[in-house]
Design an enzyme around this catalytic site. Structure first.
Site, PDB file in Angstrom:
ATOM      1  N   CYS A 349      -2.926  -2.360  -6.964  1.00  0.00           N
ATOM      2  CA  CYS A 349      -2.442  -1.299  -6.886  1.00  0.00           C
ATOM      3  C   CYS A 349      -1.080  -0.978  -7.217  1.00  0.00           C
ATOM      4  O   CYS A 349      -0.657  -0.175  -7.594  1.00  0.00           O
ATOM      5  CB  CYS A 349      -2.724  -0.591  -5.593  1.00  0.00           C
ATOM      6  SG  CYS A 349      -2.168  -1.812  -4.176  1.00  0.00           S
ATOM      7  N   HIS A 893      -0.431  -0.825   0.502  1.00  0.00           N
ATOM      8  CA  HIS A 893      -1.111  -0.006  -0.666  1.00  0.00           C
ATOM      9  C   HIS A 893      -0.182   0.741  -1.463  1.00  0.00           C
ATOM     10  O   HIS A 893       0.581   1.336  -0.635  1.00  0.00           O
ATOM     11  CB  HIS A 893      -2.269   0.682  -0.347  1.00  0.00           C
ATOM     12  CG  HIS A 893      -3.176   1.247  -1.082  1.00  0.00           C
ATOM     13  ND1 HIS A 893      -3.783   0.518  -2.066  1.00  0.00           N
ATOM     14  CD2 HIS A 893      -3.599   2.653  -1.345  1.00  0.00           C
ATOM     15  CE1 HIS A 893      -4.470   1.216  -3.189  1.00  0.00           C
ATOM     16  NE2 HIS A 893      -4.255   2.521  -2.725  1.00  0.00           N
TER      17      HIS A 893
END
Length: 935
Positions: A349, A893
């Site tokens: 990510c 994230h």
């Protein structure tokens, strides 16, 4: 077609080479391009038949990701070409037929040279085939404006790269006039792209190109559309070729070696993508019904046909909306450009977030959508042989392909791991570190400078800053010239001043991004234990307030003020863990964020006069007697707060003992007499020693001389035993009448063993009392800190002293000095990347700042921060992308917010793309900000 297929020979090389090779004879590179899709399809289907080659090892190295094509002819030497083994077709390698008016609107091809063909159209009696005879119009090799007076049907033949550029231009133009609440194109705005199979040959009798469009090669709907374009309108047709493919096709046949003409007497079947000729949605729906009916009548046609320039079959050749009436039958809807997600390959990510921000930088996108390959520098030793730029360009084109599904960036990640092993594997990484490497790598791959000249930096010689800055910048451009430099690099002025002789050094350095600190606007409460060395004052907790993101210097200053520290005293701050000093906090620039709320800190007041003297640290130990049920042997155990002093006037064990008793004096129980310095009357030889029944602490006998005779110490030696650790971890007793051991690293650690009588004489509870830095209340929550982006910039530009590890060599003093450093913005780039320094690292802990940064979206004005005023460029910026990080250290994230044009924001969360309102893009997760200059 069979003849062509027969000339494609697939050979499996030995497993050690781990790749497949396709070899073609007597074909040129342009013919290779026409056949590449067939070769790719053939290769991938062959892999499916060889399961042992489909494991991950096949794609474990960069070379495993290419299709090796070898070309040989009778008249030329062998040539080898490499292509990505990638079955995600992005349409760039295809050939497109579009209306010339649609192409002209973009002005992309205004300077393109094309070949103009006059087209004679005929079809057979049974209406089963269209024949186009293309004859080049003499002196037509000029721009498309040459035929402005032509009233017939004008078409343009463009490459996939040109088509994608033009498509993006039209898409951006339509977005600009749409209502902000309706960012997508409506159904009436959609135009269809459909494949048309054509047979191409050269007629030597008429000296023309012959194109045949047959019903047997195409679906009924596509064939009828071709009739509408070339036959039904009964008007003259011109075709402009801006791709260069037709000229190359003819030239190949003119320069054929003797005896090879027969190979090209036959027709070549290839696929042409047709776009922009649909009249209405109704005609598309009608065509869809016809295609469905055609498929029912001849299902074998749609499931096994080979296409020269497209994918391997018709049924799944294009990506369609699920509710489309023609889904799965060859149409591709031109929609939603640039809103394609990236699949997460496993903790990627961080990479996806940064790539999406770059993939929505307008000028960078336009650069990679055109033919950038000619600018690749394969000779640069600092580059990556162009492989990183090629992989990034291929990935970016896929992200901007119309109707694309989420892209798996496997090939790009493999290239990244090849040149940056730190990003290999599937660990989480920092998106800003990845972005820094990627921009540097792209720059070196695309650097126009083949051989970087050596340029000696000249002294300023009292010249103006502007003249020196321009000279630095031109020297930089002489070695660095790429699209990355043009877009992302700016220049700042760095000024160093010697604190002794005031010598000044001014340099002008380039920057790719600004890494801004997050200054604290809120205060943090910290509690420490203050100990004095005067032998009178009892230790006490002291609470101070410091900036939340302050430095150790801020804490020292606050403590000095709170305790009214005298000028002849200094403070030594340490962290205590398990009753011993865990670390010394001595670097003034250390961040207070590294100190946790549950840490235990002690500040010792020490004389300033003997700061250079070695430090002695007294650690207390007492006998830990287990219960009867535990049946364990007694052992010595640390307790209490270590006491600290200087060794300036300590020469032997007696001096050491006197210093310890003085430091311990404030902890005497009230019932006992307070010992004065050097007064030992409180401990007499008539008192029974409580250590007679205590097992030996494994202390080696230090009272024996070398000749074996024993020197007895005074009786009080049984009350406290002073020891040091030897090289084996054991304790060695310090002789009272002998010189002290030499300190290690200017520090002497002394273990003091207490008798039970001394435990009763001193208040060990008070000696062991040590509060935490901050005791959080139940359900208490600290308010979130907020700071302006302008404040972050001011903290970055603030003058600060260099750290001891970054000393500057003063040319005047001829020695390293801790100079002061000041940065000023001098030249700003077109794209300004701002990195917010949320993460701090040390050898002990890592920390992330959750500070909310209030950054401007539409008007980031840097005019007041510029050291050089230049009216040529604007200093105002607007935000267009954000890389976000959610969570803490070691995890979390990454996502991205992107402005897709005219304040239409979208969130890119790996493969998921969704719209988001502008008032939701400001969060405490913002990590890297992307601004573009407002002109």
């Amino acid at each position: 077609m069979n003849r062509l297929a027969q000339q494609l020979r697939l050979s499996l090389i030995t497993e050690s080479t781990r790749f497949l090779s396709l070899k073609l004879s007597y074909f040129s590179l342009s013919t290779f391009r026409l056949c590449k899709s067939l070769a790719r399809s053939f290769f991938l289907k062959t892999l499916a038949l060889v399961p042992s080659l489909m494991d991950d090892d096949l794609f474990s190295t960069a070379d495993d990701n290419f299709l090796d094509l070898e070309f040989s002819s009778a008249s030329t030497s062998n040539h080898s070409y490499r292509y990505f083994l990638d079955d995600d077709d992005n349409g760039v390698d295809k050939l497109y037929l579009v209306p010339c008016s649609w192409w002209r609107e973009t002005q992309i091809g205004a300077n393109e040279t094309g070949v103009l063909y006059d087209v004679s159209v005929s079809n057979d009696d049974d209406d089963m085939e269209i024949v186009l005879d293309l004859r080049e119009i003499e002196d037509s090799r000029k721009s498309s404006n040459a035929a402005e007076g032509f009233s017939g049907q004008e078409c343009a033949l463009v490459s996939g790269t040109m088509w994608l550029q033009a498509l993006k231009w039209h898409n951006d133009s339509k977005k600009a006039v749409k209502d902000v609440h309706h960012p997508f194109l409506s159904e009436d705005d959609l135009e269809d792209v459909f494949p048309l199979q054509i047979r191409l040959s050269v007629s030597w009798e008429t000296n023309s190109l012959v194109v045949k469009i047959s019903l047997k090669d195409n679906m009924i709907a596509f064939y009828r559309k071709a009739c509408d374009i070339f036959v039904s309108k009964a008007e003259q047709v011109h075709i402009w070729d801006f791709s260069g493919q037709t000229t190359q096709f003819v030239n190949e046949r003119i320069n054929l070696p003797n005896g090879s003409m027969g190979q090209f007497a036959e027709e070549i079947l290839l696929e042409l993508q047709v776009h922009g000729f649909s009249d209405s949605k109704n005609s598309r729906d009608e065509s869809a019904d016809e295609m469905i009916e055609h498929d029912r009548k001849d299902s074998s046609f749609s499931s096994g046909s080979v296409k020269m320039n497209g994918t391997s079959d018709y049924m799944n050749s294009f990506s369609m909306p699920k509710n489309s009436p023609v889904s799965g039958y060859g149409y591709r809807r031109v929609r939603f450009l640039g809103l394609t997600g990236l699949q997460n390959l496993g903790n990627t990510c961080f990479m996806n977030s940064a790539i999406q921000c770059l993939a929505h930088t307008p000028k960078l996108v336009d650069y990679f959508l055109r033919d950038y390959r000619k600018e690749i520098n394969r000779e640069n030793p600092l580059g990556m042989n162009g492989e990183l730029a090629l992989a990034f360009g291929d990935l970016l084109r896929k992200l901007w392909a119309p109707g694309a599904s989420p892209v798996a960036p496997r090939m790009f990640k493999l290239k990244l791991a090849k040149f940056a092993p730190q990003f290999s594997g599937y660990n989480q990484h920092d998106s800003q570190e990845f972005l820094s490497f990627l921009l540097d790598g792209l720059h070196e791959d695309l650097n126009h400078v083949k051989c970087k000249p050596y340029i000696e930096v000249k002294d300023a010689d009292n010249r103006s800053d502007k003249e020196v800055a321009d000279e630095y910048w031109q020297n930089h451009l002489a070695r660095n010239d790429s699209i990355i430099v043009d877009l992302y690099q700016g220049q700042y002025r760095s000024t160093l001043v010697c604190p002794i002789c005031k010598q000044k050094s001014v340099t002008f350095d380039p920057f790719m991004y600004l890494s801004l600190p997050l200054p604290s606007t809120t205060m943090r409460t910290m509690t420490l234990t203050m100990l004095s060395s005067d032998g009178i004052t009892l230790h006490s907790p002291i609470t101070v307030s410091v900036p939340n993101c302050g430095r150790l210097k801020d804490l020292i200053d606050a403590l000095s003020t709170a305790c009214s520290l005298r000028n002849d005293k200094t403070l030594l701050v340490v962290e205590i863990y398990k009753n011993k000093i865990f670390r010394f906090l001595e670097e003034p620039s250390d961040s207070l964020a590294l100190i946790r709320d549950d840490d235990n800190l002690v500040a010792y007041q020490l004389p300033k006069v003997n700061e250079a003297s070695p430090l002695v640290v007294f650690m207390h130990e007492l006998m830990d007697r287990p219960s009867v049920l535990e049946r364990a042997a007694p052992n010595w155990k640390l307790f209490g707060i270590p006491l600290v002093a200087r060794l300036s006037d300590l020469s032997n064990g007696f001096d050491l003992r006197r210093k310890y008793l003085k430091l311990l004096n404030p902890f005497l129980m009230p019932a006992d007499d307070v010992l004065n310095d050097g007064d030992e009357s409180g401990i007499t030889a008539n008192e029974d020693s409580a250590m007679e029944d205590v097992p030996s602490p494994n202390v080696s006998d230090s009272n024996a001389d070398s000749d074996g005779e024993t020197n007895s110490d005074p009786p009080f030696s049984t009350d406290f035993q002073f020891c040091i650790k030897d090289d084996h971890g054991g304790l060695t007793e310090i002789k009272m009448n002998k010189p002290l051991p030499v300190p290690n690293n200017n520090r002497l650690e002394v273990h003091v063993l207490w008798s039970e009588k001394m435990v009763e004489r001193y208040d060990t509870y008070v000696l062991s009392s040590l509060p935490e830095v901050f005791k959080s209340q139940f359900c208490a929550r600290r308010p979130q800190e907020s700071v302006s982006l302008y404040k972050c910039l001011e903290a970055f530009l603030k003058e600060e002293p260099l750290g001891p590890e970054d000393m500057w060599y003063c040319p005047s003093c001829k020695r390293p000095r801790q100079a002061s450093k000041k940065l000023d913005l001098w030249r700003l780039p077109e794209i300004l990347v701002v990195h917010l320094k949320r993460f701090s690292y040390s050898r002990i802990i890592k920390n992330k700042l959750e500070t909310y940064v209030d950054f401007p979206v539409e008007d980031f004005d840097l005019s007041t921060y510029m050291a050089h005023k230049d009216g040529q460029f604007s200093n105002r910026y607007e935000l267009y992308a954000i890389s976000n990080h959610y969570g803490g250290m070691g995890g979390g994230h990454y996502t991205a917010f992107v402005d897709h044009g005219h304040c239409r924001w979208y969130e890119f969360d790996d493969e998921n793309v969704s719209s988001v309102s502008e008032d939701r893009i400001k969060t405490s997760a913002a990590y890297v900000l992307f601004y573009k200059r407002v002109t």
